[in-house]
Design a protein around this motif. Structure first.
Motif, PDB file in Angstrom:
ATOM      1  N   ARG A 250     -16.999  -1.773 -27.315  1.00 52.99           N
ATOM      2  CA  ARG A 250     -17.065  -0.438 -27.916  1.00 52.99           C
ATOM      3  C   ARG A 250     -16.877   0.640 -26.851  1.00 52.99           C
ATOM      4  O   ARG A 250     -16.121   1.586 -27.033  1.00 52.99           O
ATOM      5  N   ALA A 251     -17.554   0.446 -25.704  1.00 51.05           N
ATOM      6  CA  ALA A 251     -17.450   1.441 -24.628  1.00 51.05           C
ATOM      7  C   ALA A 251     -15.997   1.542 -24.148  1.00 51.05           C
ATOM      8  O   ALA A 251     -15.475   2.646 -23.939  1.00 51.05           O
ATOM      9  N   ALA A 252     -15.336   0.399 -23.996  1.00 52.35           N
ATOM     10  CA  ALA A 252     -13.944   0.401 -23.528  1.00 52.35           C
ATOM     11  C   ALA A 252     -13.055   1.137 -24.523  1.00 52.35           C
ATOM     12  O   ALA A 252     -12.237   1.985 -24.143  1.00 52.35           O
ATOM     13  N   PHE A 253     -13.236   0.838 -25.810  1.00 55.94           N
ATOM     14  CA  PHE A 253     -12.356   1.433 -26.824  1.00 55.94           C
ATOM     15  C   PHE A 253     -12.676   2.908 -27.052  1.00 55.94           C
ATOM     16  O   PHE A 253     -11.824   3.676 -27.486  1.00 55.94           O
ATOM     17  N   GLU A 254     -13.931   3.313 -26.755  1.00 56.58           N
ATOM     18  CA  GLU A 254     -14.250   4.747 -26.826  1.00 56.58           C
ATOM     19  C   GLU A 254     -13.501   5.519 -25.734  1.00 56.58           C
ATOM     20  O   GLU A 254     -12.995   6.612 -25.986  1.00 56.58           O
ATOM     21  N   TYR A 255     -13.411   4.925 -24.548  1.00 56.11           N
ATOM     22  CA  TYR A 255     -12.605   5.566 -23.497  1.00 56.11           C
ATOM     23  C   TYR A 255     -11.141   5.638 -23.915  1.00 56.11           C
ATOM     24  O   TYR A 255     -10.472   6.658 -23.731  1.00 56.11           O
ATOM     25  N   LEU A 256     -10.653   4.540 -24.501  1.00 57.33           N
ATOM     26  CA  LEU A 256      -9.251   4.513 -24.942  1.00 57.33           C
ATOM     27  C   LEU A 256      -9.006   5.595 -25.990  1.00 57.33           C
ATOM     28  O   LEU A 256      -8.035   6.366 -25.903  1.00 57.33           O
ATOM     29  N   GLY A 257      -9.903   5.673 -26.976  1.00 57.00           N
ATOM     30  CA  GLY A 257      -9.760   6.653 -28.053  1.00 57.00           C
ATOM     31  C   GLY A 257      -9.859   8.083 -27.541  1.00 57.00           C
ATOM     32  O   GLY A 257      -9.136   8.972 -28.011  1.00 57.00           O
ATOM     33  N   THR A 258     -10.722   8.305 -26.548  1.00 60.36           N
ATOM     34  CA  THR A 258     -10.851   9.637 -25.964  1.00 60.36           C
ATOM     35  C   THR A 258      -9.556  10.028 -25.249  1.00 60.36           C
ATOM     36  O   THR A 258      -9.075  11.161 -25.372  1.00 60.36           O
ATOM     37  N   ALA A 259      -8.981   9.055 -24.514  1.00 62.06           N
ATOM     38  CA  ALA A 259      -7.719   9.329 -23.819  1.00 62.06           C
ATOM     39  C   ALA A 259      -6.624   9.662 -24.832  1.00 62.06           C
ATOM     40  O   ALA A 259      -5.838  10.593 -24.638  1.00 62.06           O
TER      41      ALA A 259
END
Ligand SMILES: [Zn+2]
Length: 334
Positions: A250-259
């Protein structure tokens, strides 16, 4: 070879795309409608040096023509998708660590051996072009393609055209800074998206967690072998209900989504296509990215954007390289 001086390829009915990767060379012959007429894949074996690799790339060209029963003169142009920063004008790959290449001329020897115009383009860029012309991004006028695997690459289609920027290097979403003083990235910066959301980063966070009690489930899934932990294993543990694995993903994909949300605010895209090995986890990635877009992008940028999985998989590189050759060298538009 200067493409301006390359032989004319007007009226061509066939094109060849070559996807040059660290482990394999995947080549495809396509017709004027970009339909695949033949495919050849061989091992790259970069340890044998650039000349041997280029020789094997040429071997795929001869094999494709032979398989189709045509001569190399029936082909209009060849496109090559290469890793690393490269110079599109001179056809030189500047730095490709997984090939152990620095300043290797690729277009010239292929053009010389075949007598055809040849272009080189970044591998994520040609994949973006393929997804836009014949894959999940068909019809999108302003699109970003993102590949999440061991690293994170991306390519931009703006106003219907591949956007490569001033030095030909545009589209490095993996190296936008997401966390000041975050983990060290391969590019030398800290806190790049790639250091936080790539398959390598997910595996690294999971190995760190496995050394603590909270990571017991991940360690068990790896049969006690910390070195066996990769992003696919973390995805499996997360699907199986392991809370620590779920939190890491989730943390990884939150960074991806923010980018992605940042890019939407900058470019107002109508589509984002996400592929690569890590994207195979499906909903958990796409739902998280969409949630971050809702949360962080301006409403007018978030409202109509479609975020979809890539369609072409491993074929995107070779097909995109063929598209690139057709459009750039013969101004051919299917
Ligand atoms: Zn970086």
């Amino acid at each position: 070879m200067d493409v301006e001086k390359a032989p004319s390829a007007g009226g061509a009915r066939l094109f060849i795309g070559i996807d040059l990767g660290g482990t394999k060379i995947a080549s495809a012959l396509v017709d004027a409608d970009m339909k695949t007429m033949g495919r050849v894949t061989v091992a790259t074996r970069p340890e044998e040096g650039p000349d041997a690799v280029i020789g094997r790339m040429l071997g795929t060209v001869w094999e494709l023509c032979e398989g189709h029963g045509c001569g190399v003169g029936d082909v209009g142009a060849i496109g090559i998708g290469c890793p690393g920063p490269l110079d599109q004008e001179t056809g030189i790959v500047l730095d490709a660590p997984n090939l152990m290449w620095k300043n290797v001329s690729v277009a010239a020897p292929v053009a010389q051996a075949t007598g055809l115009p040849v272009c080189v383009e970044n591998d994520a860029n040609v994949a973006a072009l393929a997804e836009n012309r014949m894959g999940a991004g068909r019809g999108a006028r302003h699109m970003m393609y993102v590949t999440v695997s061991t690293g994170i690459g991306s390519g931009l289609i703006l106003d219907g055209r591949l956007y490569v920027g001033a030095m030909g290097a545009a589209g490095e979403l993996g190296h936008v800074t997401m966390l000041a003083d975050g983990p060290l990235c391969g590019c030398g910066n800290r806190g790049c998206l790639e250091s936080l959301a790539s398959g390598t980063a997910i595996a690294q966070r999971a190995r760190e967690a496995a050394a603590r009690p909270a990571g017991a489930g991940i360690l068990e899934a790896a049969n006690g072998d910390i070195d066996a932990i990769d992003s696919a294993l973390v995805a499996l543990a997360a699907t199986g209900g392991d809370a620590t694995a779920q939190a890491i993903m989730r943390a990884a994909f939150e960074y991806l989504g923010t980018a992605v949300a940042n890019v939407l605010n900058l470019l107002n895209l109508d589509m984002v296509v996400i592929g690569g090995g890590v994207a195979q986890v499906g909903d958990v990635l796409f739902d998280t990215v969409k949630r971050m877009i809702e949360l962080r992008a301006m409403a007018c940028m978030a409202r109509d954007v479609r975020v979809v999985p890539a369609l072409l998989g491993a074929d995107a590189g070779a097909l995109g390289a063929a598209c690139c050759a057709a459009e750039r060298l013969t101004k051919y538009v299917p």
